[in-house]
Design a protein around this motif. Structure first.
Motif, PDB file in Angstrom:
ATOM      1  N   PRO A 176      -7.586  40.493  -6.272  1.00 56.68           N
ATOM      2  CA  PRO A 176      -7.902  41.811  -6.839  1.00 56.68           C
ATOM      3  C   PRO A 176      -9.405  42.003  -6.943  1.00 56.68           C
ATOM      4  O   PRO A 176     -10.110  41.153  -7.476  1.00 56.68           O
ATOM      5  N   ARG A 177      -9.890  43.091  -6.426  1.00 57.97           N
ATOM      6  CA  ARG A 177     -11.324  43.335  -6.417  1.00 57.97           C
ATOM      7  C   ARG A 177     -11.629  44.783  -6.807  1.00 57.97           C
ATOM      8  O   ARG A 177     -10.891  45.706  -6.471  1.00 57.97           O
ATOM      9  N   SER A 178     -12.725  44.949  -7.522  1.00 62.76           N
ATOM     10  CA  SER A 178     -13.219  46.275  -7.895  1.00 62.76           C
ATOM     11  C   SER A 178     -14.739  46.268  -7.795  1.00 62.76           C
ATOM     12  O   SER A 178     -15.380  45.251  -8.049  1.00 62.76           O
ATOM     13  N   SER A 179     -15.298  47.417  -7.444  1.00 63.76           N
ATOM     14  CA  SER A 179     -16.754  47.561  -7.399  1.00 63.76           C
ATOM     15  C   SER A 179     -17.256  48.563  -8.425  1.00 63.76           C
ATOM     16  O   SER A 179     -18.440  48.883  -8.453  1.00 63.76           O
ATOM     17  N   ARG A 180     -16.376  49.045  -9.284  1.00 69.49           N
ATOM     18  CA  ARG A 180     -16.770  50.051 -10.263  1.00 69.49           C
ATOM     19  C   ARG A 180     -17.689  49.450 -11.330  1.00 69.49           C
ATOM     20  O   ARG A 180     -17.364  48.408 -11.905  1.00 69.49           O
ATOM     21  N   TYR A 181     -18.814  50.104 -11.555  1.00 67.97           N
ATOM     22  CA  TYR A 181     -19.797  49.702 -12.565  1.00 67.97           C
ATOM     23  C   TYR A 181     -20.341  48.289 -12.307  1.00 67.97           C
ATOM     24  O   TYR A 181     -20.819  47.633 -13.232  1.00 67.97           O
ATOM     25  N   SER A 182     -20.280  47.832 -11.058  1.00 68.31           N
ATOM     26  CA  SER A 182     -20.693  46.462 -10.758  1.00 68.31           C
ATOM     27  C   SER A 182     -22.203  46.273 -10.807  1.00 68.31           C
ATOM     28  O   SER A 182     -22.684  45.133 -10.792  1.00 68.31           O
ATOM     29  N   SER A 183     -22.956  47.368 -10.843  1.00 73.83           N
ATOM     30  CA  SER A 183     -24.417  47.249 -10.902  1.00 73.83           C
ATOM     31  C   SER A 183     -24.938  47.101 -12.329  1.00 73.83           C
ATOM     32  O   SER A 183     -26.122  46.793 -12.519  1.00 73.83           O
ATOM     33  N   ILE A 184     -24.099  47.307 -13.318  1.00 77.90           N
ATOM     34  CA  ILE A 184     -24.532  47.237 -14.720  1.00 77.90           C
ATOM     35  C   ILE A 184     -25.113  45.862 -15.082  1.00 77.90           C
ATOM     36  O   ILE A 184     -26.158  45.780 -15.738  1.00 77.90           O
ATOM     37  N   PRO A 185     -24.473  44.747 -14.685  1.00 77.54           N
ATOM     38  CA  PRO A 185     -25.038  43.438 -15.053  1.00 77.54           C
ATOM     39  C   PRO A 185     -26.443  43.191 -14.518  1.00 77.54           C
ATOM     40  O   PRO A 185     -27.165  42.350 -15.061  1.00 77.54           O
ATOM     41  N   ILE A 186     -26.856  43.903 -13.469  1.00 71.12           N
ATOM     42  CA  ILE A 186     -28.213  43.729 -12.937  1.00 71.12           C
ATOM     43  C   ILE A 186     -29.245  44.106 -13.999  1.00 71.12           C
ATOM     44  O   ILE A 186     -30.291  43.457 -14.129  1.00 71.12           O
ATOM     45  N   ILE A 187     -28.946  45.131 -14.783  1.00 70.86           N
ATOM     46  CA  ILE A 187     -29.875  45.561 -15.833  1.00 70.86           C
ATOM     47  C   ILE A 187     -30.071  44.455 -16.853  1.00 70.86           C
ATOM     48  O   ILE A 187     -31.207  44.150 -17.258  1.00 70.86           O
ATOM     49  N   ALA A 188     -28.962  43.845 -17.267  1.00 69.24           N
ATOM     50  CA  ALA A 188     -29.052  42.775 -18.258  1.00 69.24           C
ATOM     51  C   ALA A 188     -29.787  41.559 -17.702  1.00 69.24           C
ATOM     52  O   ALA A 188     -30.615  40.949 -18.397  1.00 69.24           O
ATOM     53  N   SER A 189     -29.505  41.201 -16.457  1.00 70.08           N
ATOM     54  CA  SER A 189     -30.165  40.047 -15.854  1.00 70.08           C
ATOM     55  C   SER A 189     -31.666  40.279 -15.711  1.00 70.08           C
ATOM     56  O   SER A 189     -32.480  39.396 -16.018  1.00 70.08           O
ATOM     57  N   ALA A 190     -32.043  41.463 -15.263  1.00 68.87           N
ATOM     58  CA  ALA A 190     -33.470  41.782 -15.087  1.00 68.87           C
ATOM     59  C   ALA A 190     -34.203  41.739 -16.424  1.00 68.87           C
ATOM     60  O   ALA A 190     -35.330  41.241 -16.512  1.00 68.87           O
ATOM     61  N   THR A 191     -33.551  42.242 -17.479  1.00 68.59           N
ATOM     62  CA  THR A 191     -34.178  42.235 -18.802  1.00 68.59           C
ATOM     63  C   THR A 191     -34.361  40.817 -19.312  1.00 68.59           C
ATOM     64  O   THR A 191     -35.422  40.469 -19.863  1.00 68.59           O
ATOM     65  N   SER A 192     -33.353  39.973 -19.139  1.00 70.32           N
ATOM     66  CA  SER A 192     -33.452  38.586 -19.613  1.00 70.32           C
ATOM     67  C   SER A 192     -34.559  37.835 -18.874  1.00 70.32           C
ATOM     68  O   SER A 192     -35.326  37.080 -19.484  1.00 70.32           O
ATOM     69  N   ILE A 193     -34.665  38.041 -17.583  1.00 70.45           N
ATOM     70  CA  ILE A 193     -35.723  37.381 -16.810  1.00 70.45           C
ATOM     71  C   ILE A 193     -37.098  37.892 -17.246  1.00 70.45           C
ATOM     72  O   ILE A 193     -38.050  37.113 -17.408  1.00 70.45           O
ATOM     73  N   ALA A 194     -37.205  39.213 -17.469  1.00 74.43           N
ATOM     74  CA  ALA A 194     -38.482  39.790 -17.889  1.00 74.43           C
ATOM     75  C   ALA A 194     -38.917  39.256 -19.253  1.00 74.43           C
ATOM     76  O   ALA A 194     -40.099  38.944 -19.467  1.00 74.43           O
ATOM     77  N   THR A 195     -37.979  39.128 -20.181  1.00 70.68           N
ATOM     78  CA  THR A 195     -38.333  38.602 -21.507  1.00 70.68           C
ATOM     79  C   THR A 195     -38.743  37.138 -21.419  1.00 70.68           C
ATOM     80  O   THR A 195     -39.613  36.679 -22.166  1.00 70.68           O
ATOM     81  N   CYS A 196     -38.142  36.403 -20.507  1.00 61.75           N
ATOM     82  CA  CYS A 196     -38.554  35.013 -20.275  1.00 61.75           C
ATOM     83  C   CYS A 196     -40.013  34.961 -19.809  1.00 61.75           C
ATOM     84  O   CYS A 196     -40.809  34.143 -20.288  1.00 61.75           O
ATOM     85  N   VAL A 197     -40.354  35.825 -18.871  1.00 63.83           N
ATOM     86  CA  VAL A 197     -41.711  35.856 -18.341  1.00 63.83           C
ATOM     87  C   VAL A 197     -42.710  36.211 -19.438  1.00 63.83           C
ATOM     88  O   VAL A 197     -43.782  35.602 -19.547  1.00 63.83           O
ATOM     89  N   ILE A 198     -42.371  37.175 -20.279  1.00 66.71           N
ATOM     90  CA  ILE A 198     -43.280  37.574 -21.355  1.00 66.71           C
ATOM     91  C   ILE A 198     -43.459  36.443 -22.363  1.00 66.71           C
ATOM     92  O   ILE A 198     -44.581  36.181 -22.833  1.00 66.71           O
ATOM     93  N   CYS A 199     -42.380  35.733 -22.689  1.00 63.30           N
ATOM     94  CA  CYS A 199     -42.490  34.589 -23.604  1.00 63.30           C
ATOM     95  C   CYS A 199     -43.404  33.515 -23.012  1.00 63.30           C
ATOM     96  O   CYS A 199     -44.206  32.900 -23.730  1.00 63.30           O
ATOM     97  N   ALA A 200     -43.303  33.291 -21.720  1.00 64.23           N
ATOM     98  CA  ALA A 200     -44.174  32.306 -21.078  1.00 64.23           C
ATOM     99  C   ALA A 200     -45.624  32.773 -21.099  1.00 64.23           C
ATOM    100  O   ALA A 200     -46.553  31.967 -21.265  1.00 64.23           O
TER     101      ALA A 200
END
Length: 437
Positions: A164-188
């Motif tokens: 079973p596969r779906s592509s609906r709203y599959s781009s939403i996690p990219i926002i969370a991942s990008a934010t987590s990586i960005a906050t890591c960079v700022i902490c460094a």
């Protein structure tokens, strides 16, 4: 604000926070923030095997304590070897009660069906159609949608189950991942390595757990019917929708009685690994984050806020994603959808779909959808049953014993019902290319 200015501000804030003995901090908030959003975190995890994307879930998310609880509870419910069915129940991939099912040929009535029937009756899926065919023009307080599902291909089950596969709203996690990586960079950049490590821990922990669940296999298990049973034609019935199922008994059984299981690579012991990783994340973040600097705590909370918001959004869309994914298990059946203006029109369409070719008496189908005991309805139902029995290609009605005693108000209702039946009859005959004789 330019990036250099922002980094300078955060660096000066970090320095002043270490020099001041009475500075503002987020010690308590940064620790307990990990305990929010537990239900949304479980919902987001449950979508991973439906998306099938290994890069989903790599972000620092709150609510991991709820994931620990669900995984441990699954393991405690029975032997590790029988985890697959319990895991699908814990994650909400199975377990919801479906609507009533009436088998037109065998007469079997199931008051409750299983999860796949629940998904089918509540989804907006219409196969390859763009929009349903509108039947009837009379305004009614009880319009109904009717969908005819013909199983032309076998519904695969067990190890052969279609993924079973779906592509609906599959781009939403990219926002969370990008934010987590960005906050890591700022902490460094402000040299807060503790906060950097805690955010990175959340990214890796959630990512590994999501990867394990994502690579799991959802299988559909069904009971094999006895040899010689008639086709399983019947209908799923809710207050606003009817779904006609036509095909072999085993294919219909997959919808009405099928069980969904989530099998992980590595078996049930993989659940222990996921639970341990999530528990480690919660514990370390709870204990160590209060010792981070103010900018680091702010970045940590920002990563939780964005990822928690993404999880909450996916949780709100869980039913939509799940329905679009699980319906792929049905192996692309042929679908025809009607938007009936009244229950009477829907009842006629259901009788034609289930009784025209099979020769099954339509009375049971009718009485499950509309009342046939009141005098106008009784006269109308006799017209409907007689036309289907004779396989008339035009809806024929006239005077009979049931119409003789009707008063003016009842005759007016009967004429409206006849108009509904006429519209449904003509539309079905037209759509199914039934020749006029």
């Amino acid at each position: 604000m330019p990036p250099q200015t922002l980094l300078s501000f955060l660096t000066s804030t970090a320095a002043s926070s270490r020099l001041s003995s009475s500075h503002f901090d987020l010690d308590v908030a940064s620790g307990i923030a990990t305990f929010f959003g537990g239900k949304a975190a479980v919902s987001a995890l449950a979508l991973q095997p439906l998306y099938g994307r290994i890069w989903h879930g790599w972000y620092n998310a709150p609510g991991c304590h709820a994931i620990v609880w669900e995984l441990v509870r699954t393991l405690l419910q029975g032997p590790v070897s029988s985890y697959a069915e319990k895991l699908s129940l814990s994650l909400g991939l199975d377990g919801k009660k479906g609507p009533k099912y009436i088998a037109s040929r065998s007469g079997t009535v199931m008051q409750h069906t299983r999860h796949l029937a629940h998904v089918l009756i509540n989804s907006n899926w219409r196969g390859k159609e763009c929009k349903p065919v509108v039947v009837g023009q009379r305004f009614s307080p009880t319009p109904m949608q009717l969908m005819i599902v013909d199983f032309k291909k076998k519904v695969l089950t067990g190890n052969d189950t279609l993924p079973p596969r779906s592509s609906r709203y599959s781009s939403i996690p990219i926002i969370a991942s990008a934010t987590s990586i960005a906050t890591c960079v700022i902490c460094a950049s402000v040299e807060d390595w503790l906060s950097f490590n805690m955010i990175l821990l959340g990214i890796v922990s959630s990512g590994i757990t999501s990867l394990i669940v994502c690579t799991g296999n959802i299988t559909l298990e069904r009971l094999k019917p006895a040899d010689g049973v008639p086709p399983g034609d019947g209908m799923l019935l809710s207050d606003t929708r009817i779904v006609i199922l036509r095909g072999n008994e085993e294919d219909v059984n997959a919808v009405t009685k099928g069980r969904l299981r989530l099998k992980l690579k590595g078996g049930g012991y993989t659940l222990l690994l996921c639970a341990f990783i999530a528990l480690l994340q919660v514990t370390l973040q709870l204990v160590l984050m209060p010792f981070g600097s103010l900018p680091g705590q702010l970045m940590f909370l920002l990563s939780l806020l964005v990822s928690g918001g993404c999880n909450l959004y996916l949780s709100a869309k869980e039913a939509d994603v799940q329905s679009s994914a699980l319906i792929t298990l049905l192996n692309t059946p042929e679908v025809k959808t009607y938007q009936a203006s009244s229950r009477a029109s829907a009842a006629v369409l259901a009788c034609l779909a289930l009784c025209w070719e099979s020769g099954t008496p339509p009375k049971q189908v009718l009485q499950e959808i509309v009342p046939i005991k009141p005098r106008p309805w009784k006269a109308w139902s006799e017209f409907v049953m007689e036309n289907i029995r004779k396989k008339s290609t035009h809806f024929v009605y006239g005077e009979n014993e049931a119409t003789g005693d009707l008063d003016a108000r009842e005759k007016k209702l009967l004429l409206e019902l006849v108009d509904d039946a006429h519209a449904a009859y003509d539309q079905y005959i037209k759509d199914h290319n039934i020749s006029i004789t």
